[in-house]
Enzyme design. Structure first.
Site, PDB file in Angstrom:
ATOM      1  N   ASP A  58       0.825  -1.203   0.000  1.00  0.00           N
ATOM      2  CA  ASP A  58       0.000   0.000   0.000  1.00  0.00           C
ATOM      3  C   ASP A  58       0.866   1.263   0.000  1.00  0.00           C
ATOM      4  O   ASP A  58       0.522   2.258   0.620  1.00  0.00           O
ATOM      5  CB  ASP A  58      -0.921  -0.006   1.238  1.00  0.00           C
ATOM      6  CG  ASP A  58      -2.003   1.061   1.178  1.00  0.00           C
ATOM      7  OD1 ASP A  58      -2.373   1.463   0.065  1.00  0.00           O
ATOM      8  OD2 ASP A  58      -2.460   1.506   2.246  1.00  0.00           O
TER       9      ASP A  58
ATOM     10  N   CYS B 221     -20.445  -7.554   6.910  1.00  0.00           N
ATOM     11  CA  CYS B 221     -20.228  -8.582   5.877  1.00  0.00           C
ATOM     12  C   CYS B 221     -20.307  -9.984   6.481  1.00  0.00           C
ATOM     13  O   CYS B 221     -19.575 -10.305   7.420  1.00  0.00           O
ATOM     14  CB  CYS B 221     -18.863  -8.373   5.223  1.00  0.00           C
ATOM     15  SG  CYS B 221     -18.456  -9.630   3.985  1.00  0.00           S
TER      16      CYS B 221
ATOM     17  N   CYS C 259     -18.750  -1.393   6.552  1.00  0.00           N
ATOM     18  CA  CYS C 259     -19.004  -2.316   5.440  1.00  0.00           C
ATOM     19  C   CYS C 259     -18.374  -3.683   5.700  1.00  0.00           C
ATOM     20  O   CYS C 259     -18.834  -4.701   5.174  1.00  0.00           O
ATOM     21  CB  CYS C 259     -18.523  -1.724   4.121  1.00  0.00           C
ATOM     22  SG  CYS C 259     -16.746  -1.393   4.030  1.00  0.00           S
TER      23      CYS C 259
END
Length: 361
Positions: A146, A260, A256
């Protein structure tokens, strides 16, 4: 002299074993062809959905062309490292959602409660690459996590680590999405792993739960509305119309992921680096808002949160304290904390504090 093809198969088996020994939960291999991802990346950039993340556009399509980024690259070793702290209870998802309803709680994304993952993964990826070079005698490589123009999600998907969920994050049937990704670009044509297939089905939980409706549809994210973007990447003032939607999320957002269904399989970290520090899983906003810049830098040394700086930290918490008015309007401790920052040296902090005080008026 590089290994022959049969030896390369044995080398891959060794690489995967070494990776597990270093704390990675999964290690897979893929080639460098990401031509299928270029159109989607360009459309996302053209629509301006990357917001102030200029680095997403600055390298053009090199992001989708690893061999241009590091000449000679023919394969990418992709790794997964789980990050749930060792002390995470089985009902952690319920507890995280409940905490969002506490007007005084400071909610920090789980991944950011321990050490900075960039440092943890990069160090271990370097160790893995050096181990491979010691075995082969020569190796051209470069490690990433990243931190460079690399499309790590399409690479990880192609390598078989998982699939991109409708929230655009990587999902694994064995580990949900609570993990980091890392890559080693190498110049050896290692045998590749098969890609992963999607298993989201008709589920829309992540799209429906997003507080700011940043997920426009399956696989379509407008980062400019994402709370993680607003509290971490955004350097300027948070748009006024989005502030009430942020709630008490002061660094990132896990909504989110929390809803899940696949995260019932989320795995705990194999390394202690991601264990919670500074009580960031249970601290209140008033306490954190009182930190001086020196305290912020000292207590968050080695933390990814430190990268946003004290000013944006205060900006974020001021928004959270303003939103607390929904359930704790005029709370004396909150009001005292806000008034103490009303004349802050930062114009941005002062503006957010005034907004927060107005919510309690």
């Amino acid at each position: 002299m590089l290994p022959s093809q049969p030896d390369l198969t044995a080398l891959v088996e060794s690489i995967k074993r070494w990776g597990l020994e270093l704390g990675f939960a999964d290690v897979r291999i893929t080639d460098v062809d990401l031509s299928h991802a270029e159109a989607g990346l360009q459309a996302w950039l053209d629509a301006g959905r990357h917001g102030e993340m200029d680095y997403m556009a600055s390298h053009g399509m090199m992001r989708a062309r690893p061999a241009q980024l590091v000449p000679g690259t023919v394969r990418v070793i992709c790794v997964r490292m789980d990050y749930l702290p060792a002390a995470t209870p089985d009902d952690w998802r319920d507890k995280e959602m409940a905490r969002l309803g506490d007007p005084r709680a400071a909610v920090v994304s789980i991944y950011a409660r321990g050490r900075d993952y960039h440092k943890v993964l990069r160090h271990r990826l370097q160790q893995l690459a050096e181990r491979i070079r010691a075995e082969t005698g020569e190796l051209g490589f470069r490690v990433f996590t990243d931190s460079a123009p690399v499309m790590e999600l399409p690479l990880a998907e192609k390598a078989g680590l998982g699939w991109r969920g409708k929230h655009t994050l990587m999902l694994s049937r064995e580990a949900g999405s609570m993990f980091f990704l890392g890559e080693i670009l190498v110049d050896i044509a290692l045998p590749v792993d098969p890609p992963a297939s999607s298993h989201c089905g008709q589920c829309q939980a992540c799209i429906e739960v997003c507080p700011t409706q940043a997920i426009l549809g399956p696989g379509r994210l407008d980062a400019r509305r994402c709370i993680s973007y607003l509290t971490i990447e955004l350097k300027s003032s948070i748009p006024v119309e989005l502030r009430p939607l942020i709630g008490n999320r002061v660094y990132g957002c896990d909504d989110c992921q929390t809803v899940c269904p696949w995260n019932k399989f989320a795995q705990k970290a194999a390394v202690p680096d991601f264990d919670e520090r500074n009580g960031l899983g249970g601290e209140g906003m008033v306490a954190l808002f009182g930190w001086t810049e020196a305290q912020f830098n000292q207590r968050l040394e080695g933390s990814p949160i430190r990268r946003i700086g004290h000013e944006r930290w205060l900006r974020n918490i001021a928004v959270g304290l303003g939103n607390a008015a929904g359930q704790a309007k005029g709370d004396p401790a909150i009001m005292a904390a806000l008034r103490a920052r009303a004349q802050d040296a930062s114009a941005m902090v002062r503006e957010h504090v005034q907004w927060a005080l107005a919510q309690h008026a």
